[in-house]
Write a protein that holds these residues in place. Structure first.
Motif, short mmCIF file in Angstrom:
data_model
loop_
_atom_site.label_atom_id
_atom_site.label_comp_id
_atom_site.label_asym_id
_atom_site.label_seq_id
_atom_site.Cartn_x
_atom_site.Cartn_y
_atom_site.Cartn_z
N VAL A 1 -4.71 8.14 3.78
CA VAL A 1 -4.75 9.34 5.10
C VAL A 1 -5.16 10.49 4.91
CG1 VAL A 1 -2.74 10.46 6.05
CG2 VAL A 1 -2.45 8.78 6.10
N PHE A 2 -4.64 11.27 3.28
CA PHE A 2 -5.77 12.24 3.55
C PHE A 2 -7.46 12.42 2.52
CE2 PHE A 2 -1.09 13.41 1.85
CZ PHE A 2 -1.10 14.63 2.12
N SER B 1 -8.89 9.63 6.74
CA SER B 1 -8.45 10.15 8.57
C SER B 1 -8.51 11.43 9.08
CB SER B 1 -6.60 10.01 8.62
OG SER B 1 -5.85 10.78 8.64
N ALA B 2 -8.28 11.20 10.55
CA ALA B 2 -9.17 12.43 11.31
C ALA B 2 -7.46 13.31 10.95
CB ALA B 2 -9.55 12.09 12.58
N TYR B 3 -6.37 12.90 10.38
CA TYR B 3 -4.77 13.64 10.96
C TYR B 3 -5.02 15.01 9.39
CZ TYR B 3 -2.86 10.52 12.97
OH TYR B 3 -2.41 9.56 13.74
N PRO B 4 -5.76 14.99 8.36
CA PRO B 4 -5.43 16.59 7.72
C PRO B 4 -6.22 17.49 8.03
CG PRO B 4 -6.03 15.23 6.04
CD PRO B 4 -6.44 14.38 7.63
N GLU C 1 1.01 -0.78 0.09
CA GLU C 1 0.22 -0.10 -0.06
C GLU C 1 1.15 1.54 -0.28
OE1 GLU C 1 -2.93 0.32 2.85
OE2 GLU C 1 -4.12 -1.68 1.93
N TRP C 2 2.09 0.86 0.48
CA TRP C 2 2.35 2.34 0.56
C TRP C 2 3.91 2.08 -0.72
CZ3 TRP C 2 4.04 6.96 2.58
CH2 TRP C 2 3.41 6.82 4.13
N ARG C 3 4.08 1.24 -1.50
CA ARG C 3 4.94 1.45 -2.60
C ARG C 3 3.56 1.76 -4.20
NH1 ARG C 3 6.32 -3.67 -1.39
NH2 ARG C 3 5.36 -4.80 -2.63
N SER C 4 2.17 2.09 -3.40
CA SER C 4 1.63 1.61 -4.35
C SER C 4 1.22 3.16 -4.44
CB SER C 4 0.80 0.74 -4.21
OG SER C 4 -0.73 0.91 -3.68
N GLN D 1 -8.31 17.50 -1.09
CA GLN D 1 -8.05 17.04 -1.88
C GLN D 1 -7.10 16.29 -2.93
OE1 GLN D 1 -9.62 21.47 -3.67
NE2 GLN D 1 -11.13 21.38 -2.64
N LEU D 2 -6.17 16.11 -1.78
CA LEU D 2 -4.66 15.55 -3.25
C LEU D 2 -5.11 13.81 -3.15
CD1 LEU D 2 -2.33 17.14 -0.33
CD2 LEU D 2 -1.61 17.50 -2.68
N SER D 3 -6.38 13.39 -2.33
CA SER D 3 -6.25 12.16 -2.20
C SER D 3 -6.59 11.74 -3.64
CB SER D 3 -7.53 11.20 -1.24
OG SER D 3 -9.00 12.67 -1.88
N THR D 4 -7.63 12.79 -4.00
CA THR D 4 -7.78 12.53 -6.39
C THR D 4 -6.32 12.30 -6.89
OG1 THR D 4 -7.95 14.64 -6.00
CG2 THR D 4 -9.79 13.31 -5.58
N ARG D 5 -5.13 13.00 -6.51
CA ARG D 5 -4.21 12.66 -7.39
C ARG D 5 -2.70 11.97 -6.60
NH1 ARG D 5 -1.99 18.84 -7.23
NH2 ARG D 5 -1.36 18.08 -8.43
#
Length: 230
Positions: free
Chosen positions: A138-139, A142-145, A128-131, A152-156
């Motif tokens: 996370v983006f 998760s509750a982190y951002p 999952e990290w390699r891909s 929106q970065l999750s769409t890139r």
């Protein structure tokens, strides 16, 4: 960097880190507020270089109280690193011989190097990290951002794939930076920027000061053990 200079730089940086960590407890009342007020006073003594050995002992005693009060490290990884730096610095400062001072402070430098390498090794064997999916999740979920706009970065996916591999490669090859002082300084600047970005993106602000507080030990260790191999 000399050992004494590394000691002093670590004292200042760990004092700043502990001041940040202690500030939130000033809003509480009772015993906790009183104990963390003492912790702040000890940190201020470290900052100005007054009775530093005694101030470190006070911080060690408070750290033991915190472990009991919170049933372990209060804030996970950052508090574990806090304990490591505090105990190594205190033991090194109280050792009667230079040999044991160097052994203990060298252990801190070794653990810092290992923290980066192991983190990278865990990521590189994780598909999952390699891909790039781990960062996407996370983006996205998760509750982190710290800002909803960051989700929106999750769409890139391409950007996050590149960011994932940049983090992995940096962490895995970090030990090689010990072979050259200039390379090590560059690596530590990248590391500090990495922790700062985590604070900006995810609100993990405790990691910035406390990891940087361990950097003087590594700068001293590199010069003491390796010098410039190339």
């Amino acid at each position: 960097m000399t050992l004494d200079t590394a000691f002093r730089a670590t004292e200042v940086l760990i004092a700043l880190a502990f001041l940040q960590q202690s500030a939130e407890f000033m809003l509480r009342s009772g015993v906790e507020r009183a104990i963390f007020a003492v912790r702040i006073v000890a940190c201020l003594a470290l900052l100005i270089g007054a009775q530093t050995e005694l101030a470190l002992l006070v911080l060690v005693v408070i750290s033991l109280w915190m472990l009991h009060r919170f049933q372990g490290p209060y804030n996970g990884g950052s508090d574990r690193m806090s304990l490591l730096i505090l105990w190594c610095l205190t033991l090194a400062k109280w050792m009667p011989t230079l040999f044991w001072q160097e052994v203990i402070f060298g252990y801190l430098a070794f653990q810092l190097t290992l923290s980066y390498f192991i983190s990278g090794r865990v990521k590189i064997v994780n598909p999952e990290w390699r891909s790039g999916r781990a960062l996407r999740d996370v983006f996205a979920f998760s509750a982190y951002p710290v800002s909803e706009n960051l989700r929106q970065l999750s769409t890139r996916p391409r950007l996050l794939w590149a960011a994932s591999w940049a983090v992995i490669l940096f962490e895995v090859v970090f030990p090689l930076a010990l072979l050259n002082q200039t390379l090590l300084i560059a690596a530590l600047c990248i590391g500090a920027s990495f922790h700062l970005s985590n604070a900006i993106f995810f609100g993990l602000n405790r990691f910035v000061w406390i990891w940087v507080a361990a950097y003087p030990s590594l700068l001293w260790f590199q010069g003491r053990v390796f010098g410039d191999v190339f």
